[in-house]
Write an enzyme that holds these catalytic residues in place. Structure first.
Site, mmCIF file in Angstrom:
data_model
loop_
_atom_site.group_PDB
_atom_site.id
_atom_site.type_symbol
_atom_site.label_atom_id
_atom_site.label_comp_id
_atom_site.label_asym_id
_atom_site.label_seq_id
_atom_site.Cartn_x
_atom_site.Cartn_y
_atom_site.Cartn_z
ATOM 1 N N ARG A 231 -56.942 5.414 -5.416
ATOM 2 C CA ARG A 231 -56.093 6.474 -4.908
ATOM 3 C C ARG A 231 -55.598 7.823 -5.676
ATOM 4 O O ARG A 231 -55.054 7.109 -6.932
ATOM 5 C CB ARG A 231 -55.028 5.880 -3.869
ATOM 6 N N GLU A 260 -56.284 15.685 -0.484
ATOM 7 C CA GLU A 260 -57.728 15.626 -0.342
ATOM 8 C C GLU A 260 -58.013 16.595 1.026
ATOM 9 O O GLU A 260 -57.481 16.288 2.089
ATOM 10 C CB GLU A 260 -58.343 14.297 -0.027
ATOM 11 N N HIS A 279 -64.192 11.516 -2.421
ATOM 12 C CA HIS A 279 -64.079 10.416 -1.791
ATOM 13 C C HIS A 279 -65.005 9.802 -0.961
ATOM 14 O O HIS A 279 -64.938 9.888 0.311
ATOM 15 C CB HIS A 279 -62.665 10.713 -0.777
HETATM 16 P P1 NAD Z 1 -58.307 -5.730 -3.212
HETATM 17 O O1 NAD Z 1 -57.063 -5.822 -2.215
HETATM 18 O O2 NAD Z 1 -59.469 -6.674 -2.856
HETATM 19 O O3 NAD Z 1 -57.954 -5.598 -4.756
HETATM 20 C C1 NAD Z 1 -56.900 -4.836 -5.170
HETATM 21 C C2 NAD Z 1 -56.266 -5.548 -6.406
HETATM 22 O O4 NAD Z 1 -55.481 -4.868 -6.981
HETATM 23 C C3 NAD Z 1 -55.820 -7.008 -6.236
HETATM 24 O O5 NAD Z 1 -56.349 -8.057 -7.138
HETATM 25 C C4 NAD Z 1 -54.231 -6.850 -6.435
HETATM 26 O O6 NAD Z 1 -53.851 -7.869 -6.958
HETATM 27 C C5 NAD Z 1 -54.241 -5.782 -7.628
HETATM 28 N N1 NAD Z 1 -53.248 -4.991 -7.817
HETATM 29 C C6 NAD Z 1 -51.888 -4.879 -6.862
HETATM 30 N N2 NAD Z 1 -51.243 -4.349 -7.360
HETATM 31 C C7 NAD Z 1 -51.519 -4.057 -8.731
HETATM 32 C C8 NAD Z 1 -50.884 -3.703 -9.881
HETATM 33 N N3 NAD Z 1 -49.716 -3.030 -9.782
HETATM 34 N N4 NAD Z 1 -51.376 -3.231 -11.134
HETATM 35 C C9 NAD Z 1 -52.881 -3.701 -11.154
HETATM 36 N N5 NAD Z 1 -53.498 -4.287 -9.929
HETATM 37 C C10 NAD Z 1 -52.819 -4.411 -8.950
HETATM 38 O O7 NAD Z 1 -58.909 -4.539 -2.800
HETATM 39 P P2 NAD Z 1 -60.285 -3.647 -3.109
HETATM 40 O O8 NAD Z 1 -60.966 -4.135 -1.824
HETATM 41 O O9 NAD Z 1 -60.556 -4.217 -4.401
HETATM 42 O O10 NAD Z 1 -60.059 -2.067 -3.079
HETATM 43 C C11 NAD Z 1 -59.120 -1.764 -3.990
HETATM 44 C C12 NAD Z 1 -58.625 -0.324 -3.760
HETATM 45 O O11 NAD Z 1 -59.683 0.705 -3.781
HETATM 46 C C13 NAD Z 1 -58.167 -0.069 -2.284
HETATM 47 O O12 NAD Z 1 -56.766 -0.388 -1.979
HETATM 48 C C14 NAD Z 1 -58.414 1.452 -1.890
HETATM 49 O O13 NAD Z 1 -57.504 2.260 -2.160
HETATM 50 C C15 NAD Z 1 -59.575 1.738 -3.067
HETATM 51 N N6 NAD Z 1 -61.005 1.996 -2.441
HETATM 52 C C16 NAD Z 1 -61.431 3.303 -2.619
HETATM 53 C C17 NAD Z 1 -62.741 3.560 -1.830
HETATM 54 C C18 NAD Z 1 -63.249 4.795 -2.124
HETATM 55 O O14 NAD Z 1 -64.146 5.222 -1.377
HETATM 56 N N7 NAD Z 1 -63.148 5.350 -3.367
HETATM 57 C C19 NAD Z 1 -63.266 2.728 -1.296
HETATM 58 C C20 NAD Z 1 -62.664 1.349 -0.957
HETATM 59 C C21 NAD Z 1 -61.492 1.029 -1.638
#
Ligand code: NAD
Length: 323
Positions: A231, A260, A279
């Site tokens: 994000r 965005e 995105h």
């Molecule tokens: P997930 O919940 O499986 O993993 C997120 C990880 O981040 C977890 O392991 C959590 O412990 C960790 N985390 C939480 N707080 C943290 C911190 N302060 N420092 C470091 N790590 C921390 O989620 P995911 O499915 O792997 O997706 C991750 C993120 O990617 C989503 O929240 C979303 O915002 C983003 N995303 C972006 C797109 C895109 O199109 N670009 C698509 C899907 C997801």
């Protein structure tokens, strides 16, 4: 029962809703002011990235479920939904592959300078090949911030397909999980200092907002790259622009922006050494179908009294006595 789709989704999800007997309606505009007017009499909604605010939730008189097409739920006012007993769902596990592949595409595009060399050939600068400026990623260190579904998949693919060394910063995972991909759990400072590539896969939260700013970017090697796949607000765009222009880092890549679409004067748009994408890491043909079907199935489950797969606000619903 009526289901409102705030932003268009793949027709497979719409057909699933219709075949389950629901009436499907579309918001005339994703603007919260407009959605707030159109939410009356709606039982379920499917939300993509448009803000789903308390303003909308206050006006909802029949809403039982908000189903997020995707993973990140930072655009939804979960607190307000939970107070009203509205379930918030998402579709984890359907976009990991697509986002991981997009991340790797950017890592490779940066290391091989795909953007620059393509442009050079088109304008007759064939001798760009004599600069010896592209690199192998084999043996390089990849620092992963956020070792969840996407981060851990990027780790696995980069470790085993490209022989990269894996460092992980994630305060909520244990060492054994990281060792499972032959990686090492480290603190953020170590990760930034030692990585050749840093990639962000943490959710946006009060804890991660502004996690990467000037101080953090200055820790990175001048030869290194940083990629934001999570994000926009997790990094400070102005600081990244400064890092790119002053050479604290070699380059960057991002799929996400604070605003965005980004405005024309967004500082990141000025640089050639950053790869930008709108995105769309999760918007592969395969993934949009998985997300649409997953989000639609969540709505169907809730409205037909079944247990949905992924409730995001379970603990908040409990806190407000709604479960
Ligand atoms: P997930 O919940 O499986 O993993 C997120 C990880 O981040 C977890 O392991 C959590 O412990 C960790 N985390 C939480 N707080 C943290 C911190 N302060 N420092 C470091 N790590 C921390 O989620 P995911 O499915 O792997 O997706 C991750 C993120 O990617 C989503 O929240 C979303 O915002 C983003 N995303 C972006 C797109 C895109 O199109 N670009 C698509 C899907 C997801």
């Amino acid at each position: 029962m009526r289901v409102l789709i705030v932003q268009p989704i793949h027709e497979s999800g719409v057909n699933l809703l219709k075949s389950a007997g629901f009436e499907v309606v579309y918001a005339s505009n994703p603007d919260p002011k407009i959605v707030a007017k159109e939410i009356k009499g709606i039982d379920g909604v499917i939300v993509r990235t448009a803000p789903f605010t308390s303003e909308i939730i206050e006006q909802a008189d029949a809403l039982k479920v908000i189903s997020r097409h995707g993973v990140g739920v930072d655009n939804i006012d979960i607190e307000s939904a939970s107070k009203k007993g509205i379930l918030v769902l998402n579709t984890p596990g359907v976009n990991d592959i697509s986002v991981a592949e997009h991340t790797i595409a950017i890592i490779l595009a940066l290391s091989k300078r795909i953007r620059d060399i393509d442009s050079a050939v088109r304008i007759g600068k064939f001798d760009i090949r004599e600069e010896y400026s592209i690199i192998d990623i084999d043996g390089k260190t990849l620092g992963i911030i956020g070792f969840g579904r996407i981060g851990s998949l990027v780790a696995k693919k980069c470790r085993y397909a490209f022989n990269m060394k894996i460092l992980v910063y994630d305060p909520y995972v244990d060492e054994d999980r990281v060792k499972g991909v032959d990686g090492e759990l480290v603190d953020l400072e170590t990760l930034l200092r030692e990585s050749d590539f840093v990639t962000i896969h943490a959710p946006l939260s009060s804890e991660t907002k502004g996690l990467i700013g000037e101080k953090e970017l200055r820790l990175m090697k001048p030869s290194s790259f940083i990629i934001n796949m999570a994000r926009g607000p997790i990094w400070d765009e102005t600081a990244v622009a400064k890092a790119l222009s002053e050479g604290w880092i070699k380059g960057a890549g991002t799929d996400v922006f604070v605003e965005e679409p980004p405005s024309k004067d967004n500082p990141l748009l000025k640089f050639n050494n950053i790869i930008l994408s709108p995105h769309m890491a999760a918007l592969t043909r395969e993934c949009v179908m998985r997300m649409a079907m997953g989000a639609a199935q969540g709505v169907i489950d809730v409205l037909t009294g079944k247990s949905p797969k992924s409730i995001v606000n379970y603990s908040l619903l409990k806190k407000y006595g709604k479960l």
